[in-house]
Design a protein around this motif. Structure first.
Motif, PDB file in Angstrom:
ATOM      1  N   LEU A   4       0.974  -1.078   0.052  1.00 25.70           N
ATOM      2  CA  LEU A   4      -0.004   0.029  -0.064  1.00 25.70           C
ATOM      3  C   LEU A   4       0.955   1.394  -0.200  1.00 25.70           C
ATOM      4  O   LEU A   4       1.855   1.293   0.810  1.00 25.70           O
ATOM      5  CB  LEU A   4      -0.851  -0.011   1.068  1.00 25.70           C
ATOM      6  CG  LEU A   4      -1.886  -1.300   1.560  1.00 25.70           C
ATOM      7  CD1 LEU A   4      -1.246  -2.109   2.278  1.00 25.70           C
ATOM      8  CD2 LEU A   4      -3.146  -0.746   2.108  1.00 25.70           C
ATOM      9  N   GLU A   6       0.621   5.511   0.238  1.00 23.36           N
ATOM     10  CA  GLU A   6      -0.304   6.659   0.240  1.00 23.36           C
ATOM     11  C   GLU A   6       0.451   7.765  -0.504  1.00 23.36           C
ATOM     12  O   GLU A   6       1.668   7.877  -0.770  1.00 23.36           O
ATOM     13  CB  GLU A   6      -0.231   7.307   1.676  1.00 23.36           C
ATOM     14  CG  GLU A   6      -0.627   6.221   2.856  1.00 23.36           C
ATOM     15  CD  GLU A   6       0.533   5.365   3.138  1.00 23.36           C
ATOM     16  OE1 GLU A   6       0.139   4.698   4.407  1.00 23.36           O
ATOM     17  OE2 GLU A   6       1.503   5.425   2.803  1.00 23.36           O
ATOM     18  N   CYS A  22      -4.709   6.081  -1.644  1.00 24.17           N
ATOM     19  CA  CYS A  22      -3.944   4.716  -1.396  1.00 24.17           C
ATOM     20  C   CYS A  22      -3.778   3.926  -2.553  1.00 24.17           C
ATOM     21  O   CYS A  22      -4.899   3.570  -3.190  1.00 24.17           O
ATOM     22  CB  CYS A  22      -4.486   4.147  -0.125  1.00 24.17           C
ATOM     23  SG  CYS A  22      -3.378   2.507   0.236  1.00 24.17           S
ATOM     24  N   TRP A  38      -8.277   3.849   6.788  1.00 22.54           N
ATOM     25  CA  TRP A  38      -7.095   5.107   7.104  1.00 22.54           C
ATOM     26  C   TRP A  38      -7.166   5.175   8.434  1.00 22.54           C
ATOM     27  O   TRP A  38      -8.059   5.130   9.325  1.00 22.54           O
ATOM     28  CB  TRP A  38      -7.684   6.332   6.447  1.00 22.54           C
ATOM     29  CG  TRP A  38      -7.852   6.337   4.788  1.00 22.54           C
ATOM     30  CD1 TRP A  38      -8.580   5.852   3.990  1.00 22.54           C
ATOM     31  CD2 TRP A  38      -6.381   6.623   4.125  1.00 22.54           C
ATOM     32  NE1 TRP A  38      -8.354   6.194   2.847  1.00 22.54           N
ATOM     33  CE2 TRP A  38      -7.096   6.510   2.709  1.00 22.54           C
ATOM     34  CE3 TRP A  38      -5.163   7.086   4.475  1.00 22.54           C
ATOM     35  CZ2 TRP A  38      -6.171   6.693   1.814  1.00 22.54           C
ATOM     36  CZ3 TRP A  38      -4.530   7.170   3.514  1.00 22.54           C
ATOM     37  CH2 TRP A  38      -4.784   6.920   1.965  1.00 22.54           C
ATOM     38  N   GLN A  79      -7.398   1.566  -6.163  1.00 22.90           N
ATOM     39  CA  GLN A  79      -7.085   2.617  -5.339  1.00 22.90           C
ATOM     40  C   GLN A  79      -8.405   3.213  -4.502  1.00 22.90           C
ATOM     41  O   GLN A  79      -9.450   2.955  -4.790  1.00 22.90           O
ATOM     42  CB  GLN A  79      -6.779   3.903  -5.811  1.00 22.90           C
ATOM     43  CG  GLN A  79      -5.386   4.107  -6.631  1.00 22.90           C
ATOM     44  CD  GLN A  79      -5.173   5.205  -7.651  1.00 22.90           C
ATOM     45  OE1 GLN A  79      -6.102   5.983  -8.012  1.00 22.90           O
ATOM     46  NE2 GLN A  79      -4.207   5.441  -7.797  1.00 22.90           N
ATOM     47  N   TYR A  96      -2.075   6.818   7.503  1.00 21.41           N
ATOM     48  CA  TYR A  96      -1.518   5.545   7.294  1.00 21.41           C
ATOM     49  C   TYR A  96      -2.914   5.073   6.444  1.00 21.41           C
ATOM     50  O   TYR A  96      -4.000   5.052   6.929  1.00 21.41           O
ATOM     51  CB  TYR A  96      -1.214   4.438   8.086  1.00 21.41           C
ATOM     52  CG  TYR A  96      -0.101   4.992   8.906  1.00 21.41           C
ATOM     53  CD1 TYR A  96      -0.087   5.667  10.185  1.00 21.41           C
ATOM     54  CD2 TYR A  96       1.206   4.486   8.538  1.00 21.41           C
ATOM     55  CE1 TYR A  96       1.100   6.120  10.579  1.00 21.41           C
ATOM     56  CE2 TYR A  96       2.351   4.798   9.276  1.00 21.41           C
ATOM     57  CZ  TYR A  96       2.170   5.720  10.459  1.00 21.41           C
ATOM     58  OH  TYR A  96       3.303   5.959  11.154  1.00 21.41           O
ATOM     59  N   CYS A  97      -2.612   4.173   5.312  1.00 22.21           N
ATOM     60  CA  CYS A  97      -3.739   3.422   4.729  1.00 22.21           C
ATOM     61  C   CYS A  97      -3.181   1.797   5.060  1.00 22.21           C
ATOM     62  O   CYS A  97      -2.065   1.427   4.977  1.00 22.21           O
ATOM     63  CB  CYS A  97      -3.958   3.480   3.118  1.00 22.21           C
ATOM     64  SG  CYS A  97      -2.328   3.278   2.303  1.00 22.21           S
ATOM     65  N   GLY A 111       0.594   1.009   4.711  1.00 19.41           N
ATOM     66  CA  GLY A 111       1.571   1.823   3.878  1.00 19.41           C
ATOM     67  C   GLY A 111       2.420   2.073   4.822  1.00 19.41           C
ATOM     68  O   GLY A 111       2.745   2.200   6.211  1.00 19.41           O
TER      69      GLY A 111
END
Length: 120
Positions: A4, A6, A22, A38, A79, A96-97, A111
């Protein structure tokens, strides 16, 4: 293993809308049994869950952020996107994703995170 990443602006002005994307590789965001979330971490504070979009396309948001949050997806690009409106300096954080398991809610893959600063 899923990866992943971002992307989005690192600086957003107060009252504007924060938008992050993402991009997922190594697996489809429509794969049954997973959700795509998220999470953020403000400086000096713990992790805060923002919301998720499930493999089915359904969404769920943190009650504290629900009125300002929208998570959507583009399955053709694999995405998913976060939009957080009316931002304030308190929304400054590393975003963060994260991929999670829909049944157990375990967080599986993260991510690297992206810093977003809200300032004029």
């Amino acid at each position: 293993q899923v990866q992943l990443q971002e992307s989005g602006p690192g600086l957003v002005k107060p009252s504007q809308t924060l938008s992050l994307t993402c991009t997922v590789s190594g697996g489809s965001i429509t794969s049954v049994g997973y959700y795509w979330s998220w999470i953020r971490q403000p400086p000096g504070k713990g992790l805060e869950w923002i919301g998720y979009i499930a493999y089915s396309g359904s969404t769920y948001y943190s009650p504290s952020l629900k009125s300002r949050t929208s998570i959507s997806r583009d399955t053709s690009k694999n995405q998913f996107t976060l939009q957080l409106s009316s931002v304030a300096p308190e929304d400054t954080a590393v975003y963060y994703c994260v991929k999670g398991d829909y049944e157990s809610y375990n967080l599986l893959d993260w991510g690297q995170g992206t810093q977003v600063t809200v300032a004029s």
